[in-house]
Design a protein around this motif. Structure first.
Motif, short mmCIF file in Angstrom:
data_model
loop_
_atom_site.label_atom_id
_atom_site.label_comp_id
_atom_site.label_asym_id
_atom_site.label_seq_id
_atom_site.Cartn_x
_atom_site.Cartn_y
_atom_site.Cartn_z
N GLN A 134 7.99 -8.38 -56.92
CA GLN A 134 9.17 -9.06 -57.43
C GLN A 134 10.34 -8.92 -56.46
N GLN A 135 10.50 -7.73 -55.91
CA GLN A 135 11.58 -7.49 -54.94
C GLN A 135 11.42 -8.39 -53.72
N TYR A 136 10.22 -8.46 -53.17
CA TYR A 136 9.99 -9.29 -51.99
C TYR A 136 10.23 -10.76 -52.29
N TRP A 137 9.80 -11.20 -53.47
CA TRP A 137 9.98 -12.60 -53.83
C TRP A 137 11.45 -12.96 -53.91
N ARG A 138 12.28 -11.98 -54.23
CA ARG A 138 13.72 -12.22 -54.36
C ARG A 138 14.48 -11.92 -53.08
N MET A 139 13.78 -11.73 -51.99
CA MET A 139 14.41 -11.53 -50.69
C MET A 139 13.96 -12.64 -49.74
N PRO A 140 14.36 -13.88 -50.00
CA PRO A 140 13.88 -14.97 -49.15
C PRO A 140 14.30 -14.82 -47.70
N ALA A 141 15.44 -14.17 -47.48
CA ALA A 141 15.88 -13.99 -46.09
C ALA A 141 14.86 -13.18 -45.31
N TYR A 142 14.32 -12.12 -45.95
CA TYR A 142 13.32 -11.29 -45.27
C TYR A 142 12.03 -12.06 -45.05
N VAL A 143 11.54 -12.72 -46.09
CA VAL A 143 10.26 -13.44 -45.98
C VAL A 143 10.37 -14.58 -44.98
N ILE A 144 11.44 -15.35 -45.09
CA ILE A 144 11.59 -16.49 -44.18
C ILE A 144 11.81 -16.00 -42.74
N ALA A 145 12.56 -14.89 -42.58
CA ALA A 145 12.74 -14.35 -41.23
C ALA A 145 11.41 -13.93 -40.63
N LYS A 146 10.54 -13.37 -41.45
CA LYS A 146 9.23 -12.96 -40.96
C LYS A 146 8.41 -14.17 -40.52
N VAL A 147 8.40 -15.20 -41.36
CA VAL A 147 7.64 -16.40 -41.03
C VAL A 147 8.24 -17.13 -39.83
N VAL A 148 9.58 -17.21 -39.81
CA VAL A 148 10.24 -17.89 -38.70
C VAL A 148 9.98 -17.14 -37.39
N LEU A 149 9.98 -15.81 -37.45
CA LEU A 149 9.66 -15.04 -36.26
C LEU A 149 8.29 -15.41 -35.73
N GLY A 150 7.31 -15.49 -36.63
CA GLY A 150 5.96 -15.86 -36.19
C GLY A 150 5.90 -17.26 -35.63
N VAL A 151 6.53 -18.22 -36.33
CA VAL A 151 6.47 -19.61 -35.88
C VAL A 151 7.24 -19.79 -34.57
N ALA A 152 8.46 -19.27 -34.52
CA ALA A 152 9.29 -19.45 -33.32
C ALA A 152 8.65 -18.78 -32.11
N SER A 153 8.19 -17.55 -32.30
CA SER A 153 7.56 -16.85 -31.18
C SER A 153 6.28 -17.56 -30.76
N GLY A 154 5.50 -17.98 -31.75
CA GLY A 154 4.26 -18.68 -31.41
C GLY A 154 4.50 -19.97 -30.66
N LEU A 155 5.47 -20.76 -31.14
CA LEU A 155 5.76 -22.02 -30.44
C LEU A 155 6.32 -21.78 -29.05
N PHE A 156 7.18 -20.77 -28.93
CA PHE A 156 7.76 -20.48 -27.61
C PHE A 156 6.67 -20.05 -26.64
N ILE A 157 5.79 -19.17 -27.08
CA ILE A 157 4.68 -18.74 -26.22
C ILE A 157 3.74 -19.91 -25.96
N GLY A 158 3.45 -20.68 -27.03
CA GLY A 158 2.51 -21.79 -26.88
C GLY A 158 2.97 -22.83 -25.88
N PHE A 159 4.26 -23.19 -25.93
CA PHE A 159 4.73 -24.23 -25.02
C PHE A 159 5.14 -23.66 -23.67
N THR A 160 5.26 -22.35 -23.58
CA THR A 160 5.43 -21.74 -22.25
C THR A 160 4.13 -21.82 -21.47
N PHE A 161 3.02 -21.54 -22.16
CA PHE A 161 1.69 -21.57 -21.52
C PHE A 161 0.92 -22.82 -21.97
N PHE A 162 1.64 -23.90 -22.15
CA PHE A 162 1.08 -25.13 -22.72
C PHE A 162 -0.11 -25.63 -21.90
N HIS A 163 -1.20 -25.88 -22.65
CA HIS A 163 -2.43 -26.41 -22.06
C HIS A 163 -2.80 -25.67 -20.77
#
Length: 1493
Positions: free
Chosen positions: A1177-1206
């Motif tokens: 329940q606590q985690y569900w009510r902390m969207p900033a933490y959950v979204i920051a975690k997901v955004v970290l994964g997406v942003a880092s993944g995209l940055f790495i992916g397009f740095t070493f693109f194809h």
């Protein structure tokens, strides 16, 4: 006012000044005699008295004289300042029609992951463009905080600001001193200081009007003396008494004020804070006031909580502060405005004026002595023995105030009614007349004349080179000097931190140096190692500066406060911090760089070494400036760290090593141009390789002997037929670097340094204030109370009823009805108790440096059902210590004595059979009030009680405590959630819902509350006792009315010695009779507070016969009666025990408890279910933490992916895939550090409140915290996989995609397990972060990417095996690259000519046959010149060089799971060993001796 020790210190200072005067007198006499030709003894004093106004003949100023008068000496001290031209600024403040507005709603809605995901689709958000074009009334409206205030505070006066929390006291104080960040004045509002407008005053005379917050903000590692002396140095005038030097004057001023405020004994003690040991809370508050007084401001406003135990202030300290303010106003003509809660009558009587605030309305401003009469004339009654301050505050509480008989229908009720009565009163007309007369005085003197006078006074004090219009006393250079001196004091006082940092760098240097130790310095085989080593060296030198972000945020509130005091420009403190870092960073650089450079076998020539050292050292400051700038331009540390995390990823990738310049894609390649590390790395690489010829380690074809020039070295930049490879050619081909750029890059680095330092200084100067925000309750969506929904939807309609709003804003307001006959609050739901708890001769000793210290000394007593017992004493008497000891909550020291329930020892269930209301209101901030109570009831009541019954009792407790109006409000944090009073009621409720069968302990339940809230709490405790509950409560100093609520009193003296234990009696008569019969120096006056009277008596130490009060008690008949009664209770066993070992045969009080005698009320499975549900329940009510975690994964993944693109199928492409996977591991540290603060929050709540209450087991706590992270980690792993895998690799077969996905998810699950393992035993997230960085760095270094296993020294080969990243990287890279054909690019292809008359195929056939499948590819077999040979044909050949094999992929996946299981097991084991199991060295030694015997 000043105790004996501090009086002695002032006499010492006075003696030193007197002796200095006499020496000056003698020197003047000698000079006068030499000029007039007479003896020095014949010199006339009046001719040589000097200009200091010295009166050496006055015995009142002679410390050695019996006629020495401290007050007169202080007055003489001030007169000497005046004679030197240092005149006190007689500054008054007048405010007329003051309206203050702020932003923020009265309530807020709690966001969840669900609401955040749906936010873009809400109608109001879809209509965003309409709101931009036509703002709604809601957006235009500002919150009206203060309504039309008027007042005048003249120089030399003290103003008491009274009002309940939320009434606007803080806003008024801030407005008076110009602290308007986040606030806005109304158009017609006027605030003037001697006729000078506020804006001009703040611009030119900021140090003349200062605001001291309630929270004490100091550098914790500075001593008290250093803190006060720094304040004195920042405000020291240019002319000083007796021709003192600046340093002498600072020390004298600091010593005087420290003595006045009772701080002389802690001169060399650290100030400390909540985490660093230092002075006590009360002493820290005195440091704050002394610091402000040293600043010499003629107008000071402050928060002042005389009885707030959270600030460590007892009544004596509170009175001492008020007397010091009175003395300051009298001697220094200073004006003070003070906001107070629970002020005693003796404190209130020291004030000249009082203003009373009621929900943002001013209802009185005038003489303090006339305020009580004003409200009595309105028709209100002041109860007997209620202090004037409490009475005035109670007027603003509709549930507290009492109308005179026959006046109930005629007295004002709402804030608007009170304001109208005030505006129509004669007192208001008198105030306006006084203000008009003051305005006339100002006009007669002339605004410009007043301004000119202030400027002249300021100019007299200012040092040279200070702008006339500057508010500062000292020049920029002096500010930097004093700040630098203070910075070195902080470093020296915390030298262990610097030493630890140096040792950490020493260890890292030894590790890195040893990894690359033994590489061939002049062979091509060392190329990869040299590049990796230089890359690691520059990164570790530069990225270590990221830790400065946290330290800058830690000191920001202190710098902001000092800037408001006009001590210094924030930019000068920033500059001083950099200057102070120069030698510290130099030492660290010497330790690190020398070891790394020579152990790694880098170029051993002086020029190259000093270039390496210079660049590394300068780069450290460049990146320090970058991270400091990042900290300065952001508002929160989380913002700064988030940006720093993204920045670090970009800096690492675009240094030029992870991906070389030729392979960079155009959309991101520009990043290198703004990357300081890129320029530094190019310098280091060029510096190492320039002008060198490296012996070829391997040739193609590997024929021996080599055939003519038909061979080539197997590295980039080689020339056919040459046995060596040019270093310049290699770096040009591989990295695109050139030695010609070295000094150009050095200039660019300096440019970066100066640019970021300039931005840093500017940002610090401009971003040095904190915006004020209004308090607001937070509700869940759909749970907002109906009256608040009405008030929010119908702005401008009739105001909500006053009583209804009070019920929301202060739970105690409705609870206070418990004391009224009209509206009784029932505590009948509490079952009567029958058990008696006794303690006899309780002694508590702890080990301190130099021996044992006794905190409790043979304390005896009891608590009976249906009684309310108070535990009192001065600060440091051991009240909380005794409470903790009786509640079995001590963790150190030795406790002896007897503690029984009904005369029998208690069992393991004792702690869950009692309730303990702690002084700290610790609750989970995401839970609602109702959920917090239900959680406690679910776990602390037995399974035999149904869930429905538990929840029904929770609702009854909510009604008992008057919390219905905000039962669905979120606990939140201060400012956005429950206020202080509501939190205290929740703390009490959490214990009540557990239905403690034995006893309810309360530690300072009224701390931090105003008098009405404190009264409401005590009345409720009285009702609990009347319902049969046994209550033991510590309290600092209750007023007379509160004191009468208690049945019995246990009073402790310093050292934990008993002074009295017995009945209080009606009107405290029993208590007073005891003291008066045993040598009290005077009887208690009929109108005097008995509690204050008793504290005053005991503070004297002895009675009229000279005997100590504890000794008086030990010899008294009352003490003997207590001992006899305890013996009778123990022998008779009165009561029916509810504690298992205290008579298991008696089950009448068990209430069906099927776990009687067990440690916990509920079984482990139920504990795990309830705790896990709460944390989910606590985690569900902390969207900033959950979204920051997901955004970290997406942003880092995209940055790495397009740095070493194809990634191409070239050798560089293979390397890109390897480094792309390697770079994913760089977010591991951020993932771990995201998790750890949440664990710390949960652990603090569990270990401080829930574990001592035996709510649930540590096993349930760990299981729930580990499990709750898994779904979010899996989700983040999936989106990270999609973000980096497909851009780099594109689409592969399903089995390969699936395996890479499993590996990616596994990394995030492992991060969760690793986070818990590394945090369970650490004290805080910062300490754990340092450990995480070290361990992660070790696993990264030894993962086989930067240095393959075959090139590691034999000693470190084990680290390669134990690094989890070894297996994770190998598993993914093998899955992605297996059987991928390799096509070398032009720069990777080796070109050479075959022998004459031979084709390339004929020449290389022997080599190709010998190599077999492991051989490379001949691209032009039929050509007879320019053979093009690629050393690799398939990616598996490349993987074999770094020990990565396709067949090991599933094995590697399994090994990672073994690491996950190991980390979880270690987390459990470490938590048990270090935080659960109580180890006793003495017990272990005793058992060992028994075995030996």
């Amino acid at each position: 006012m000043i105790d004996e020790a501090d009086t002695s210190e002032l006499q010492r200072i006075a003696t030193a000044l007197s002796q200095r005067r006499k020496r000056r007198h003698a020197r003047w006499a000698e000079r006068w005699a030499s000029r007039h030709g007479t003896a020095a003894s014949d010199a006339e004093p009046q001719n040589i008295s000097g200009s200091d106004g010295d009166n050496v003949e006055d015995p009142a100023l002679d410390p050695s004289s019996e006629a020495f008068d401290l007050t007169k000496w202080l007055q003489d001290f001030v007169s000497q300042l005046t004679d030197k031209g240092i005149n006190a600024s007689h500054t008054s403040v007048a405010f007329r029609d003051l309206d203050v507005f702020g932003s923020g709603a009265e309530l807020q809605l709690q966001h969840t992951v669900h609401t955040m995901l749906l936010a873009p689709f809400r109608p109001d958000n879809l209509a965003f463009w309409r709101r931009r074009q036509q703002p709604t009334e809601e957006k235009k409206r500002k919150k009206h905080i203060l309504h039309g205030f008027n007042g005048l505070l003249r120089s030399g006066e003290i103003l008491a600001v009274l009002g309940r929390p939320g009434s606007g006291c803080t806003t008024l104080l801030k407005a008076m001193c110009g602290e308007l960040h986040g606030l806005q004045l109304g158009d017609g509002s006027v605030i003037q200081y001697n006729g000078i407008p506020q804006k001009k005053m703040m611009r030119e005379f900021a140090g003349e009007v200062i605001y001291n917050q309630e929270v004490d903000k100091h550098f914790p590692h500075l001593t008290v003396g250093q803190t006060i002396e720094f304040a004195a140095s920042a405000r020291t005038p240019s002319v000083r008494i007796q021709d003192m030097s600046r340093a002498e004057y600072c020390q004298y001023i600091a010593r005087v004020f420290m003595a006045v405020f009772g701080l002389s004994h802690v001169y060399n003690t650290k100030v400390g804070n909540d985490f660093i040991r230092g002075v006590s809370g009360g002493e820290r508050k005195r440091v704050s006031i002394a610091e402000m007084m040293v600043a010499g401001s003629p107008l000071c406003v402050r928060h002042f909580l005389p009885r707030s135990s959270t600030r460590g202030l007892d009544s004596a300290s509170a009175l001492r502060f008020a007397q010091a303010l009175r003395l300051s106003s009298k001697i220094g003509t200073h004006a003070h405005a003070v906001a107070m809660y629970q002020a005693s009558q003796s404190i209130y009587d020291l004030f000249d004026k009082t203003t009373v605030l009621y929900q943002g309305r001013q209802i009185y401003f005038g003489p303090a002595g006339q305020a009580k009469v004003f409200f009595e004339r309105q028709g209100w009654v002041c109860p007997q023995r209620q202090t004037t301050g409490d009475f005035l505050t109670s007027i603003t509480n509709p549930m507290e105030r009492v109308a005179q008989p026959g006046m109930a229908d005629r007295v004002p009720r709402t804030p608007e009614d009170f304001e109208r009565c005030w505006l129509e009163s004669a007192e208001f007309r008198a105030l306006r007349a006084e203000m008009d007369a003051y305005d006339a005085e100002v006009q007669r003197a002339g605004d410009k004349a007043n301004l000119k006078t202030l400027r002249a006074q300021k100019k007299t004090k200012q040092a040279r080179h200070v702008r006339p219009k500057s508010p500062y006393m000292i020049s920029i250079g002096m500010q930097v000097w004093f700040n630098t001196k203070r910075a070195y004091q902080r470093i020296w006082n915390n030298i262990s931190a610097t030493a630890t940092n140096t040792m950490a760098n020493l260890v890292l240097a030894l590790i890195i140096g040893s990894i690359f130790y033994g590489n061939e310095a002049d062979a091509t085989s060392s190329f990869a190692a040299k590049g990796a080593m230089l890359f690691m060296a520059i990164l570790l030198n530069t990225l270590a500066a990221i830790s400065e972000i946290a330290s800058l945020y830690a000191q920001r509130p202190i710098v902001e406060k000092h800037a408001s005091y006009a001590f210094y420009h924030p930019a000068t403190e920033a500059a001083a911090g950099i200057v102070a870092d120069i030698p510290v960073k130099f030492v660290i650089a010497v330790v690190f760089n020398i070891l790394v450079y020579f152990m790694a076998g880098l170029r051993r020539t002086p020029a190259q070494f000093f270039v390496f050292f210079l660049i590394s050292y300068i780069s450290t400051f460049v990146m320090s400036a970058v991270f400091r700038t990042l900290a300065a331009i952001t508002k929160t540390v989380s913002q700064a760290m988030a940006l720093a995390g993204v920045m670090i990823l970009a800096l690492i990738i675009y240094t030029g090593y992870v991906i070389a310049v030729p392979q960079m894609h155009p959309w991101f390649s520009w990043i290198r141009w703004i990357n300081p590390i890129y320029y530094a790395f190019e310098i280091l690489v060029a510096n190492e390789f320039h002008g060198r010829e490296f012996t070829c380690s391997s040739i193609v074809p590997p024929y021996s002997p080599a055939v003519g020039e038909s061979w080539i070295c197997a590295v980039s930049g080689a020339v056919a037929g040459r046995a060596t490879v040019s270093g310049d050619a290699f770096i040009e081909t591989t990295y695109g670097y050139s030695y010609d750029h070295v000094w150009r890059n050095f200039g660019i680095l300096l440019g970066f340094l100066f640019f970021f330092m300039a931005v840093y200084f500017a940002a610090v100067e401009l971003n040095s204030s904190v915006t004020s925000t209004a308090e607001a309750l937070v509700f869940q969506h759909g749970r907002v109370p109906s009256h608040l929904r009405r008030s929010k939807s119908k702005r401008g309609a009739a105001p909500v009823d006053d009583e209804e709003m009070v019920a929301v804003k202060g739970g105690g307001a409705s609870l206070a009805g418990a004391g009224n006959d009209n509206e009784p609050t029932s505590a009948g739901s509490i079952e009567p108790q029958r058990d008696l708890f006794t303690w006899q001769n309780v002694v508590y000793d702890i080990h301190v440096k130099g021996g044992q210290r006794r905190l409790l000394d043979h304390v005896s007593g009891w608590v009976k059902p249906g009684t309310l017992t108070a535990l009192m004493g001065a600060s440091g008497a051991g009240k909380t210590t005794l409470l903790d000891t009786l509640a079995q909550r001590t963790s150190i020291g030795v406790v002896t004595g007897d503690m029984f329930v009904n005369g029998k020892p208690f069992g393991a269930d004792f702690q869950r059979e009692t309730g303990y209301v702690q002084q700290q209101d610790l609750h989970l901030d995401t839970a609602t009030v109702r959920e917090s109570l239900q959680f406690s009831a679910m776990l602390r009541r037995p399974r035999s009680v149904s869930t429905r019954e538990k929840n029904e009792f929770v609702e009854e407790v909510i009604k008992m405590l008057g919390m219905e109006a905000y039962a669905d409000a979120v606990v939140g944090i201060p400012g956005e959630g429950l206020n202080v009073e509501q939190r205290k009621l929740l703390t009490i409720g959490v214990e009540l819902v557990a239905k403690p069968k034995l006893l309810l302990f309360l530690d300072e339940p009224t701390s931090g509350l105003d008098s009405q809230s404190a009264w409401a709490i005590c009345v409720f405790l009285r009702k609990l006792a009347d319902a049969g509950q046994a209550v033991l409560c510590t309290i600092h100093q209750p007023n007379a009315m509160l004191f009468q609520q208690f049945d019995r009193l246990l009073f402790l003296a310093t050292g934990g010695q008993t002074v009295y234990f017995g009945d209080v009696g009606k009107n405290s008569r029993t208590l007073l009779d005891y003291f008066e019969a045993n040598g009290a120096r005077r009887p208690c006056d009929a109108m005097e507070n008995p509690a204050e009277y008793m504290l005053e008596l005991v503070a004297e130490g002895t009675n009229s016969n000279g005997k100590a009060w504890p000794s008086v008690w030990n010899e008294s008949e009352e003490c003997k009666a207590v001992t006899a009664e305890i013996a009778r209770i123990c022998s008779s066993g009165t009561g029916s025990s509810s504690s298992s070992n205290a008579g298991k045969e008696e089950t009448g009080t068990g209430s069906g408890d099927d776990r009687t005698g067990s440690e916990f009320a509920m079984p482990l499975t139920s504990q795990i279910w309830v705790v896990t549900h709460r944390i989910f329940q606590q985690y569900w009510r902390m969207p900033a933490y959950v979204i920051a975690k997901v955004v970290l994964g997406v942003a880092s993944g995209l940055f790495i992916g397009f740095t070493f693109f194809h990634a191409e199928s070239t050798q560089a492409g293979m390397r890109d895939v390897l480094y792309a996977v390697f770079m994913v591991t760089t977010i591991f540290t951020t993932l771990v550090q995201q998790i750890q603060p949440l664990f710390i929050t949960q652990r603090a709540l569990y270990e401080v409140r829930e574990r001592p209450s035996k709510a649930y087991s540590w096993k349930a706590f760990l299981f729930a915290n580990i499990c709750v992270e898994l779904p979010y980690q899996v989700l983040t792993g999936i989106v990270t996989f999609a973000s980096f895998y497909y851009p780099v690799v594109s689409v592969q077969s399903a089995d390969r995609q699936g395996l890479v996905l499993l590996f990616t998810i596994q990394l995030f699950v492992y991060a969760s397990a690793f986070a818990h393992m590394s945090i369970v035993v650490m004290p805080d997230a910062e300490s754990a972060g340092a450990l995480v960085i070290l361990l992660t760095m070790m696993t990264t270094i030894f993962s086989g990417v930067l240095q393959p296993r075959t090139m590691l020294p034999a000693f470190w080969s084990f680290m390669y095996r134990v690094s989890p990243f070894t297996y994770w990287i190998a598993g993914i890279v093998a899955t992605v690259l297996h059987e991928r054909p390799v096509e070398c690019s032009a720069t990777e292809t080796l070109v050479f000519d075959p022998p004459r008359n031979m084709t390339c195929l004929q020449y290389l056939t022997p080599m190709l046959k010998a190599a077999g499948e492991a051989g490379g590819t001949l691209q032009n077999p039929g050509d007879m010149a320019g053979c093009r040979y690629c050393t690799l044909s398939v990616a598996d050949q490349f993987l074999a060089t770094v020990d990565i094999f396709w067949g090991d992929r599933w094995r590697n996946w399994g090994i990672i799971w073994a690491f996950v299981v190991f980390d979880i097991a270690m987390a459990v084991l470490l938590y048990y060993v270090f935080r659960v199991k109580k180890w006793s060295w003495r017990e272990w030694r005793a058992k060992r001796k028994e075995k030996v015997v």
